[in-house]
Motif scaffolding. Structure first.
Motif, PDB file in Angstrom:
ATOM      1  N   MET A 186       0.843  -1.188   0.000  1.00 39.23           N
ATOM      2  CA  MET A 186       0.000   0.000   0.000  1.00 39.23           C
ATOM      3  C   MET A 186       0.885   1.247   0.000  1.00 39.23           C
ATOM      4  N   PRO A 187       0.697   2.147  -0.968  1.00 41.12           N
ATOM      5  CA  PRO A 187       1.503   3.365  -0.996  1.00 41.12           C
ATOM      6  C   PRO A 187       1.097   4.337   0.099  1.00 41.12           C
ATOM      7  N   ASP A 188       2.025   5.222   0.465  1.00 41.70           N
ATOM      8  CA  ASP A 188       1.752   6.293   1.412  1.00 41.70           C
ATOM      9  C   ASP A 188       1.570   7.596   0.652  1.00 41.70           C
ATOM     10  N   VAL A 189       0.887   8.556   1.267  1.00 38.91           N
ATOM     11  CA  VAL A 189       0.751   9.862   0.651  1.00 38.91           C
ATOM     12  C   VAL A 189       2.147  10.441   0.426  1.00 38.91           C
ATOM     13  N   GLY A 190       2.347  11.023  -0.750  1.00 41.03           N
ATOM     14  CA  GLY A 190       3.647  11.572  -1.123  1.00 41.03           C
ATOM     15  C   GLY A 190       4.466  10.649  -1.991  1.00 41.03           C
ATOM     16  N   THR A 239      -0.853  12.522  -3.813  1.00 41.82           N
ATOM     17  CA  THR A 239      -0.741  13.759  -3.041  1.00 41.82           C
ATOM     18  C   THR A 239      -1.663  13.814  -1.829  1.00 41.82           C
ATOM     19  N   ALA A 240      -2.523  12.822  -1.679  1.00 39.42           N
ATOM     20  CA  ALA A 240      -3.459  12.820  -0.557  1.00 39.42           C
ATOM     21  C   ALA A 240      -3.789  11.391  -0.167  1.00 39.42           C
ATOM     22  N   ALA A 241      -4.068  11.175   1.102  1.00 36.21           N
ATOM     23  CA  ALA A 241      -4.503   9.859   1.560  1.00 36.21           C
ATOM     24  C   ALA A 241      -5.953   9.624   1.138  1.00 36.21           C
ATOM     25  N   GLY A 242      -6.286   8.361   0.935  1.00 41.08           N
ATOM     26  CA  GLY A 242      -7.637   8.022   0.527  1.00 41.08           C
ATOM     27  C   GLY A 242      -7.624   7.013  -0.614  1.00 41.08           C
ATOM     28  N   VAL A 243      -8.765   6.862  -1.259  1.00 42.84           N
ATOM     29  CA  VAL A 243      -8.892   5.913  -2.377  1.00 42.84           C
ATOM     30  C   VAL A 243      -8.786   6.661  -3.700  1.00 42.84           C
ATOM     31  N   TRP A 244      -7.812   6.253  -4.507  1.00 42.29           N
ATOM     32  CA  TRP A 244      -7.593   6.823  -5.838  1.00 42.29           C
ATOM     33  C   TRP A 244      -8.143   5.868  -6.888  1.00 42.29           C
ATOM     34  N   ARG A 245      -8.660   6.445  -7.989  1.00 39.59           N
ATOM     35  CA  ARG A 245      -9.184   5.628  -9.092  1.00 39.59           C
ATOM     36  C   ARG A 245      -8.333   5.855 -10.327  1.00 39.59           C
ATOM     37  N   GLU A 288      -9.412  -0.447 -18.323  1.00 39.68           N
ATOM     38  CA  GLU A 288      -8.888  -1.178 -17.175  1.00 39.68           C
ATOM     39  C   GLU A 288      -8.949  -0.275 -15.938  1.00 39.68           C
ATOM     40  N   PRO A 289     -10.005  -0.403 -15.118  1.00 43.89           N
ATOM     41  CA  PRO A 289     -10.083   0.416 -13.901  1.00 43.89           C
ATOM     42  C   PRO A 289      -9.293  -0.222 -12.757  1.00 43.89           C
ATOM     43  N   GLU A 290      -8.815   0.603 -11.868  1.00 42.12           N
ATOM     44  CA  GLU A 290      -8.083   0.117 -10.694  1.00 42.12           C
ATOM     45  C   GLU A 290      -8.288   1.101  -9.543  1.00 42.12           C
ATOM     46  N   LEU A 291      -8.545   0.587  -8.361  1.00 38.43           N
ATOM     47  CA  LEU A 291      -8.646   1.404  -7.157  1.00 38.43           C
ATOM     48  C   LEU A 291      -7.391   1.199  -6.325  1.00 38.43           C
ATOM     49  N   VAL A 292      -6.820   2.294  -5.846  1.00 36.35           N
ATOM     50  CA  VAL A 292      -5.601   2.241  -5.040  1.00 36.35           C
ATOM     51  C   VAL A 292      -5.859   2.952  -3.719  1.00 36.35           C
TER      52      VAL A 292
END
Length: 222
Positions: free
Chosen positions: A1-5, A55-61, A74-78
């Motif tokens: 899991m990536p961290d913000v930044g 650049t921010a914590a949370g769920v990215w699409r 090809e969708p992906e949630l991170v």
């Protein structure tokens, strides 16, 4: 899991592919902002990459859109984690250093949060029936009381580490036997035993003399 930044390289493999294959990336941040990082391929269209900074914590699409041979989406949630912090996460009667010394071991990474939660428990479930010297912020000033409260919350965190952390108890504190005061937990069928609390927490409070920590009548409730 990536961290913000974190800066990463988003990647997509297309199969089948040929010279007509092209891939574009759309990135939706947790706040809804949409960006389109530049994409490139180094193998004729099979593998596509794009630089991306979270650049921010949370769920990215992430949404890859392929045209030409291999067309499709090809969708992906991170899920992106916030940076760890060592800042105090609320009022606490003990520091993470106190906890490390108490445990004689490295404290858990969420020690500040646990100590603050144990402090809330001590305040709400025990100290409503107590009188002791405090400063303008409501913190104890007597050295013995400071030490006892620190030991109490450290004991509770140690206890949670052994039996698991609970989020609530099954009834309001009617009391606990400390000195000459005898109180009860819960009410009626909801009465819960004191085994939710660390035995060492209770002993830490019981160790204080009456001139340092005085107990008054308390019938429970919020």
């Amino acid at each position: 899991m990536p961290d913000v930044g974190d800066t990463v390289t988003a990647s997509l493999t297309v199969d089948p592919f040929d010279g007509t294959t092209a891939a574009a990336l759309s990135v939706t941040a947790p706040n809804g902002t949409v960006t389109a990082p530049a994409t490139s391929t180094a193998d004729g269209g099979k593998t596509w990459t794009a630089p991306l900074t979270y650049t921010a914590a949370g769920v990215w699409r992430l949404l890859w859109t392929v045209t030409g041979t291999g067309a499709g989406v090809e969708p992906e949630l991170v899920s992106v984690a916030p940076l760890p912090t060592v800042a105090t996460e609320g009022v606490s009667y003990a520091t993470t250093t106190d906890l490390a010394n108490y445990l004689q071991a490295a404290p858990p990474l969420n020690a500040a949060k646990l100590l603050a939660r144990a402090t809330e428990l001590l305040d709400s479930d025990f100290l409503k029936a107590a009188v002791y010297a405090v400063d303008g912020d409501g913190m104890p000033t007597d050295a013995e009381v400071v030490k006892a409260f620190a030991d109490a919350v450290c004991a509770q965190v140690e206890f949670w580490g052994e039996v698991g952390e609970e989020t609530d108890i099954s009834g309001p504190l009617q009391g606990v036997t400390i000195g000459s005061v005898s109180l009860q937990y819960g009410a009626g069928d909801n009465r819960s035993g004191p085994d939710y609390y660390a035995p060492k927490l209770i002993r830490a409070l019981q160790s204080l003399p009456a001139d340092k920590l005085r107990w008054v009548a308390y019938t429970g409730g919020c």
